[in-house]
Design an enzyme around this catalytic site. Structure first.
Site, PDB file in Angstrom:
ATOM      1  N   ARG A  63       8.041  13.221   4.658  1.00 29.42           N
ATOM      2  CA  ARG A  63       8.678  14.108   5.642  1.00 29.42           C
ATOM      3  C   ARG A  63       9.200  15.386   4.992  1.00 29.42           C
ATOM      4  O   ARG A  63       9.204  16.450   5.610  1.00 29.42           O
ATOM      5  CB  ARG A  63       9.823  13.367   6.338  1.00 29.42           C
ATOM      6  CG  ARG A  63       9.353  12.129   7.071  1.00 29.42           C
ATOM      7  CD  ARG A  63      10.500  11.377   7.721  1.00 29.42           C
ATOM      8  NE  ARG A  63      10.098  10.022   8.044  1.00 29.42           N
ATOM      9  CZ  ARG A  63      10.788   9.205   8.826  1.00 29.42           C
ATOM     10  NH1 ARG A  63      11.932   9.620   9.341  1.00 29.42           N
ATOM     11  NH2 ARG A  63      10.349   7.983   9.071  1.00 29.42           N
ATOM     12  N   PRO A 111       1.114   9.394   2.590  1.00 26.99           N
ATOM     13  CA  PRO A 111       0.464   9.384   3.907  1.00 26.99           C
ATOM     14  C   PRO A 111       1.476   9.511   5.043  1.00 26.99           C
ATOM     15  O   PRO A 111       2.524   8.865   5.025  1.00 26.99           O
ATOM     16  CB  PRO A 111      -0.227   8.012   3.951  1.00 26.99           C
ATOM     17  CG  PRO A 111      -0.318   7.572   2.533  1.00 26.99           C
ATOM     18  CD  PRO A 111       0.866   8.154   1.838  1.00 26.99           C
ATOM     19  N   CYS A 125       1.308   9.588   9.301  1.00 27.04           N
ATOM     20  CA  CYS A 125       0.507   9.521  10.525  1.00 27.04           C
ATOM     21  C   CYS A 125       0.738  10.759  11.392  1.00 27.04           C
ATOM     22  O   CYS A 125       1.866  11.225  11.533  1.00 27.04           O
ATOM     23  CB  CYS A 125       0.847   8.264  11.311  1.00 27.04           C
ATOM     24  SG  CYS A 125       0.202   6.758  10.576  1.00 27.04           S
ATOM     25  N   TYR A 165       2.743  -3.818   8.216  1.00 26.90           N
ATOM     26  CA  TYR A 165       1.402  -3.877   8.789  1.00 26.90           C
ATOM     27  C   TYR A 165       0.654  -5.111   8.282  1.00 26.90           C
ATOM     28  O   TYR A 165       1.225  -5.944   7.584  1.00 26.90           O
ATOM     29  CB  TYR A 165       0.685  -2.552   8.533  1.00 26.90           C
ATOM     30  CG  TYR A 165       1.410  -1.395   9.191  1.00 26.90           C
ATOM     31  CD1 TYR A 165       1.701  -1.428  10.560  1.00 26.90           C
ATOM     32  CD2 TYR A 165       1.873  -0.308   8.455  1.00 26.90           C
ATOM     33  CE1 TYR A 165       2.411  -0.398  11.170  1.00 26.90           C
ATOM     34  CE2 TYR A 165       2.589   0.721   9.063  1.00 26.90           C
ATOM     35  CZ  TYR A 165       2.850   0.666  10.412  1.00 26.90           C
ATOM     36  OH  TYR A 165       3.569   1.674  11.021  1.00 26.90           O
ATOM     37  N   GLN A 215      -5.593   6.586   2.904  1.00 34.16           N
ATOM     38  CA  GLN A 215      -4.935   5.291   2.957  1.00 34.16           C
ATOM     39  C   GLN A 215      -5.651   4.434   3.998  1.00 34.16           C
ATOM     40  O   GLN A 215      -5.630   4.740   5.191  1.00 34.16           O
ATOM     41  CB  GLN A 215      -3.459   5.439   3.328  1.00 34.16           C
ATOM     42  CG  GLN A 215      -2.690   4.129   3.279  1.00 34.16           C
ATOM     43  CD  GLN A 215      -1.274   4.269   3.784  1.00 34.16           C
ATOM     44  OE1 GLN A 215      -1.066   4.514   4.963  1.00 34.16           O
ATOM     45  NE2 GLN A 215      -0.296   4.102   2.904  1.00 34.16           N
TER      46      GLN A 215
END
Length: 368
Positions: free
Chosen positions: A326, A23, A25, A184, A100
């Protein structure tokens, strides 16, 4: 025979190869709604040839977004927008797509990373809101403090994860990954650095794991057996006295016993004092350690950029799949190049087949 290009079962979900798009963002949603950017970005990922793409951290409630521009899946409006973007992806690809599900906790309410360096936004300021956490401790000095969740708040978070999971099922997604990494909310409950509670959710390891296990159980109860459900964790905080590999193994074993279908092993993100030495595969030892104690597949991630390196990790049985993040933004056809490097076969959309170099045409087969 290449292990990277061999099939892998994540519970009920069979992947054609072991390349997983982790995942990432995009900070491109509007009030939690997927936008035209997602309708462009997801299909591009779906043409990569990877076995699975897990779309970005998707908040289970508005205050669970990292930034004001984060994706969400908490009501009919966000579900409908997600469905629209997903339709463009499904139309031309059979790649497995997962989501996710996440809650940012005290690391929520921020600018986008390319604006003001992603700084925290105070409640009441434009794009800002009150954050929540395990304890009323900010992520870093000068950040707005979160409010410690009470029992009603914890119950609401668990219910929000389950509700978003049901929406994921309706969307026809193949997999759910629970985000318990990178500092998180769920990670905030796990780590003794951020969890100073004195109730059933704090203190002992058993108590600090309680919320993660409740979220997992609630999601498993909310979805059919055909939906793969796994988790992403940070195996260590990289800070003395914090969450560490031994505790990660204990959590992994508890999840394994509950029928978790995979564990995606990352690290860090909880505390600004973390000290990480970056090198290729720097997180693989954590995945390898966990793999020795669980039956479920383990996904390794972290500066794995060369096909031979990825292959060696799998051949040495240090992980079951390789996550790229990435690196696949930089090279969206990384799986194609890996197939050539490892003399394996990869399925490619018929529209793209003629792009294969003539000397490597045998490595490319037509996707369905």
């Amino acid at each position: 025979m290449s292990r990277l290009f061999s099939p892998l079962d994540l519970g009920p979900l069979r992947l054609p190869n072991r390349i997983v798009i982790a995942p990432m963002c995009q900070y491109s949603a509007e009030a939690g709604r997927a936008t035209e950017w997602h309708a462009f970005h997801w299909p591009n990922l779906a043409q990569s040839g990877a076995g699975l793409a897990i779309v970005e951290a998707t908040a289970v409630e508005p205050r669970g977004r990292i930034s004001w521009a984060d994706l969400g899946l908490w009501d009919d409006v966000t579900e409908a927008a997600f469905a629209t973007a997903l339709a463009a992806t499904r139309r031309y690809s059979s790649m497995a797509i997962g989501v996710q599900l996440a809650h940012a906790g005290r690391k929520a309410s921020t600018h986008r990373p390319w604006e003001h360096h992603g700084a925290a936004i105070a409640p009441g300021a434009e794009h800002g809101w009150q954050t929540v956490s395990a304890s009323a401790m900010p992520y870093a000095e000068g950040h707005p403090p979160p409010v410690a969740l009470d029992q009603a708040g914890i119950d609401a978070v668990v219910a929000a994860f389950a509700d978003s999971a049901r929406r994921a099922v309706r969307l026809g997604l193949d997999l759910i990954e629970i985000h318990a990494a990178h500092g998180y909310l769920l990670h905030q409950f796990l780590s003794p650095l951020s969890n100073h509670r004195e109730d059933a959710y704090g203190g002992s390891l058993e108590n600090r794991m309680r919320l993660v296990l409740q979220v997992f159980d609630a999601i498993k109860a909310a979805v059919p057996a055909s939906m793969a459900v796994g988790i992403r964790i940070s195996a260590t905080d990289w800070v003395e006295g914090g969450w560490d590999p031994a505790q990660s193994i204990a959590l992994a074993q508890a999840l394994d016993a509950r029928g978790c279908h995979f564990i995606h092993v990352s690290s860090g993100g909880l505390h600004p004092a973390q000290k990480i030495t970056l090198e290729p595969g720097y997180q693989v030892p954590f995945a390898a350690a966990i793999k020795q104690h669980v039956a479920m597949p383990v996904i390794a991630v972290g500066l794995i950029t060369e096909p031979r390196h990825a292959e060696d990790i799998l051949q040495q049985d240090r992980a079951d799949a390789i996550g790229l993040a990435r690196g696949i933004l930089y090279d969206p056809r990384w799986p194609w190049h890996a197939a050539v490097a490892l003399d394996a076969k990869i399925a490619v959309a018929p529209q793209y087949l003629r792009s294969a170099p003539r000397e490597h045409a045998a490595n490319f087969v037509q996707a369905r």
